[in-house]
Design a protein around this motif. Structure first.
Motif, PDB file in Angstrom:
ATOM      1  N   TYR A 127       0.832  -1.198   0.000  1.00 33.87           N
ATOM      2  CA  TYR A 127       0.000   0.000   0.000  1.00 33.87           C
ATOM      3  C   TYR A 127       0.870   1.253   0.000  1.00 33.87           C
ATOM      4  N   THR A 128       0.243   2.374  -0.363  1.00 34.42           N
ATOM      5  CA  THR A 128       0.976   3.638  -0.466  1.00 34.42           C
ATOM      6  C   THR A 128       1.474   4.135   0.883  1.00 34.42           C
ATOM      7  N   ASN A 129       0.925   3.607   1.989  1.00 31.70           N
ATOM      8  CA  ASN A 129       1.370   4.044   3.313  1.00 31.70           C
ATOM      9  C   ASN A 129       2.577   3.253   3.815  1.00 31.70           C
ATOM     10  N   GLY A 130       3.157   2.443   2.932  1.00 29.61           N
ATOM     11  CA  GLY A 130       4.342   1.675   3.303  1.00 29.61           C
ATOM     12  C   GLY A 130       4.051   0.352   3.983  1.00 29.61           C
ATOM     13  N   GLN A 131       2.767   0.049   4.174  1.00 31.16           N
ATOM     14  CA  GLN A 131       2.389  -1.199   4.827  1.00 31.16           C
ATOM     15  C   GLN A 131       2.220  -2.315   3.798  1.00 31.16           C
ATOM     16  N   SER A 132       2.334  -3.538   4.274  1.00 30.67           N
ATOM     17  CA  SER A 132       2.049  -4.711   3.446  1.00 30.67           C
ATOM     18  C   SER A 132       1.241  -5.696   4.277  1.00 30.67           C
ATOM     19  N   THR A 133       0.288  -6.331   3.642  1.00 32.72           N
ATOM     20  CA  THR A 133      -0.619  -7.258   4.320  1.00 32.72           C
ATOM     21  C   THR A 133      -0.615  -8.581   3.587  1.00 32.72           C
ATOM     22  N   ILE A 134      -0.487  -9.689   4.323  1.00 38.57           N
ATOM     23  CA  ILE A 134      -0.548 -11.003   3.701  1.00 38.57           C
ATOM     24  C   ILE A 134      -2.009 -11.344   3.412  1.00 38.57           C
ATOM     25  N   LEU A 135      -2.279 -11.722   2.173  1.00 43.87           N
ATOM     26  CA  LEU A 135      -3.647 -11.994   1.739  1.00 43.87           C
ATOM     27  C   LEU A 135      -3.960 -13.481   1.696  1.00 43.87           C
ATOM     28  N   ALA A 136      -3.009 -14.280   1.282  1.00 44.66           N
ATOM     29  CA  ALA A 136      -3.236 -15.719   1.142  1.00 44.66           C
ATOM     30  C   ALA A 136      -1.887 -16.406   0.945  1.00 44.66           C
ATOM     31  N   VAL A 137      -1.899 -17.721   1.003  1.00 47.81           N
ATOM     32  CA  VAL A 137      -0.712 -18.521   0.699  1.00 47.81           C
ATOM     33  C   VAL A 137      -1.075 -19.440  -0.460  1.00 47.81           C
ATOM     34  N   ILE A 138      -0.323 -19.346  -1.539  1.00 45.75           N
ATOM     35  CA  ILE A 138      -0.597 -20.133  -2.734  1.00 45.75           C
ATOM     36  C   ILE A 138      -0.446 -21.621  -2.429  1.00 45.75           C
ATOM     37  N   GLY A 139      -1.391 -22.416  -2.897  1.00 43.03           N
ATOM     38  CA  GLY A 139      -1.335 -23.857  -2.701  1.00 43.03           C
ATOM     39  C   GLY A 139      -0.659 -24.560  -3.869  1.00 43.03           C
ATOM     40  N   LEU A 140       0.076 -25.626  -3.574  1.00 38.94           N
ATOM     41  CA  LEU A 140       0.679 -26.477  -4.599  1.00 38.94           C
ATOM     42  C   LEU A 140       0.219 -27.917  -4.392  1.00 38.94           C
ATOM     43  N   ALA A 141       0.240 -28.678  -5.463  1.00 39.86           N
ATOM     44  CA  ALA A 141      -0.146 -30.089  -5.392  1.00 39.86           C
ATOM     45  C   ALA A 141       0.933 -30.948  -6.033  1.00 39.86           C
ATOM     46  N   ASN A 142       1.141 -32.122  -5.484  1.00 45.33           N
ATOM     47  CA  ASN A 142       2.064 -33.087  -6.070  1.00 45.33           C
ATOM     48  C   ASN A 142       1.371 -34.441  -6.132  1.00 45.33           C
ATOM     49  N   PHE A 143       1.938 -35.371  -6.889  1.00 44.13           N
ATOM     50  CA  PHE A 143       1.326 -36.681  -7.085  1.00 44.13           C
ATOM     51  C   PHE A 143       2.390 -37.762  -6.965  1.00 44.13           C
ATOM     52  N   ASN A 144       1.982 -38.930  -6.481  1.00 49.78           N
ATOM     53  CA  ASN A 144       2.911 -40.046  -6.392  1.00 49.78           C
ATOM     54  C   ASN A 144       3.370 -40.488  -7.771  1.00 49.78           C
ATOM     55  N   ASN A 145       2.487 -40.362  -8.768  1.00 49.84           N
ATOM     56  CA  ASN A 145       2.831 -40.745 -10.131  1.00 49.84           C
ATOM     57  C   ASN A 145       2.382 -39.653 -11.091  1.00 49.84           C
ATOM     58  N   PRO A 146       3.186 -38.597 -11.257  1.00 54.29           N
ATOM     59  CA  PRO A 146       2.771 -37.500 -12.150  1.00 54.29           C
ATOM     60  C   PRO A 146       2.527 -37.948 -13.588  1.00 54.29           C
ATOM     61  N   GLN A 147       3.231 -39.014 -14.039  1.00 51.18           N
ATOM     62  CA  GLN A 147       3.031 -39.469 -15.408  1.00 51.18           C
ATOM     63  C   GLN A 147       1.645 -40.066 -15.620  1.00 51.18           C
ATOM     64  N   GLY A 148       0.938 -40.349 -14.524  1.00 49.15           N
ATOM     65  CA  GLY A 148      -0.420 -40.853 -14.644  1.00 49.15           C
ATOM     66  C   GLY A 148      -1.452 -39.765 -14.837  1.00 49.15           C
ATOM     67  N   LEU A 149      -1.032 -38.482 -14.785  1.00 47.95           N
ATOM     68  CA  LEU A 149      -1.968 -37.383 -14.985  1.00 47.95           C
ATOM     69  C   LEU A 149      -2.477 -37.364 -16.421  1.00 47.95           C
ATOM     70  N   SER A 150      -3.706 -36.905 -16.571  1.00 52.98           N
ATOM     71  CA  SER A 150      -4.315 -36.802 -17.900  1.00 52.98           C
ATOM     72  C   SER A 150      -4.218 -35.373 -18.394  1.00 52.98           C
ATOM     73  N   GLN A 151      -3.695 -35.195 -19.611  1.00 53.26           N
ATOM     74  CA  GLN A 151      -3.572 -33.855 -20.170  1.00 53.26           C
ATOM     75  C   GLN A 151      -4.956 -33.340 -20.559  1.00 53.26           C
ATOM     76  N   SER A 152      -5.217 -32.069 -20.209  1.00 49.30           N
ATOM     77  CA  SER A 152      -6.528 -31.487 -20.505  1.00 49.30           C
ATOM     78  C   SER A 152      -6.419 -30.255 -21.395  1.00 49.30           C
ATOM     79  N   GLY A 153      -5.230 -29.963 -21.906  1.00 45.69           N
ATOM     80  CA  GLY A 153      -5.045 -28.796 -22.764  1.00 45.69           C
ATOM     81  C   GLY A 153      -4.797 -27.543 -21.955  1.00 45.69           C
TER      82      GLY A 153
END
Length: 410
Positions: free
Chosen positions: A311-337
């Motif tokens: 913000y213009t007053n020099g403050q910063s506020t945490i809004l959220a934490v981005i989520g990530l996902a992993n898989f035991n077998n990523p090659q089993g994922l289906s491509q969806s475009g």
């Protein structure tokens, strides 16, 4: 039988050419992962098995395996361009359908949601006032409203007072902020009332005895004691120069900021860390916790996935934490475009967490992960696939010549 084997080879080589062609076409697609055609030989088996001298029946494409190796990171300078350095996928919501992607080319839609170029909403964890992750995954939305002001409630004043100064007799020489001979040192900082208006708080330090000092407080040049009296705080030191008192924050409760702000206003001054050594007056820490109204000017993302609003007053506020996902077998994922994948039975369920935890990588802001396609390798594979196709066509040509020779027998 040779015709069938050659035809299967043509089909396999054609599939290989298609896979390589798709890799080359997506060499510049952000977050794209290359694929590799994998083949298996074919044998005709009976119930009692095949002989040791059985001739194969050709080849079949056993799998088109995706290669989830890390692509190179290209720095863009755009705060909402994100790259995953390590394992993991960004999680997106497309009207209830969950997708996973390595492409972090993000922006904001008209409602303030963080979206990719297909309009799918980025998922993240909500945070509480302390910045700790709480709740489940949800769409990340940036509030564009101004940040409300916060009145100053705590002042930290950590200074060194010069032990060599000569004491001033309070009776003979009363304090006068306009006369520098009535005090030894002074320092100022901005404080804020409940409306976010800025005021100047000034601290004046006066030595009264060998290890005793007074600090007089004024705001905007006016005394803030009861009925406009002088607000004075006694400060005492030990013989080694360390602070003897006050060891707890001192509460000042008579400031009347006016201009419609809450009156009277109270705040505390914390002197811990203040010293009296034989060196010139110095300010080691002078801070407070208030701020004025702020307008959103930008976003920052930390390695741990924390999304901050600036913000213009020099403050910063945490809004959220981005989520990530992993898989035991990523090659089993289906491509969806759209450089995205869907969870399948073969991939296993998504293992969701915050960046940098468990087996998940970290998020790098201002960068994008390039395609992991190696053009030089793909061109070599293209030549090999083309030669394989030509060789299988020659097999058909040779078999045709043999068949024609048999038909020409008289």
């Amino acid at each position: 039988m040779s015709f069938n084997s050659a035809l299967s080879g043509l089909r396999a080589a054609s599939s290989d050419l298609s896979v390589v062609g798709n890799n080359v076409a997506n060499a510049s697609t952000v977050g794209f992962k290359s694929s590799r055609a994998e083949f298996a030989d074919v044998y005709a088996n009976s119930q009692i098995g095949s002989g040791s001298n059985a001739i194969g029946s050709g080849v079949v494409v056993s799998d088109v395996a995706q290669q989830f190796t890390q692509g190179s990171v290209n720095f863009t300078g755009n705060a909402l361009d994100l790259a995953v350095n390590g394992n993991g996928f960004f999680i997106f919501d497309n009207v209830g359908e969950v997708g996973y992607s390595r492409s972090g080319a993000l922006g904001q839609d008209k409602n303030g949601f963080i979206v990719n170029d297909l309009g799918h909403k980025l998922q993240g964890f909500t945070v509480n006032a302390a910045g700790d992750v709480s709740g489940s995954l949800s769409d990340i939305q940036i509030a564009t409203a101004n940040q409300a002001p916060q009145s100053s409630t705590a002042v930290v004043s950590q200074v060194n007072l010069d032990a060599t100064e000569v004491s001033i007799n309070e009776v003979a020489i009363p304090f006068n902020s306009s006369d520098q001979s009535t005090y030894h040192a002074a320092t100022s900082l901005a404080v804020y009332d409940s409306l976010g208006n800025s005021h100047v708080l000034t601290e004046y330090f006066i030595k009264r005895g060998q290890n005793d000092w007074d600090m007089v407080v004024q705001i905007d040049g006016a005394d803030i004691g009861a009925a406009g009296a002088v607000e004075k705080i006694d400060i005492a030191f030990n013989t080694d120069g360390s602070l003897q008192s006050p060891l707890l924050p001192v509460n000042l409760s008579n400031w009347a900021p006016g201009t419609g702000a809450i009156t009277p206003s109270s705040f505390s001054v914390d002197f811990r860390g203040t010293t009296q050594f034989g060196s010139p007056f110095s300010v080691n820490d002078l801070s407070q916790d208030g701020f004025s109204t702020g307008r959103l000017v930008g976003l920052d993302v930390a390695d741990g996935g924390s999304l901050f609003a600036r913000y213009t007053n020099g403050q910063s506020t945490i809004l959220a934490v981005i989520g990530l996902a992993n898989f035991n077998n990523p090659q089993g994922l289906s491509q969806s475009g759209g450089t995205a994948w869907r969870e399948t039975f073969d991939s296993g369920p998504a293992i969701v967490g915050t960046p940098g935890t468990s087996s998940l990588g970290v998020v790098q802001s201002g960068a994008l992960e390039d395609s992991n396609v190696e053009i030089s390798e793909e061109l070599v594979r293209l030549i090999i696939a083309q030669r394989n196709y030509q060789a299988n066509a020659k097999t058909i040509e040779a078999e045709n010549a043999v068949t024609q020779a048999i038909l020409n027998l008289r």
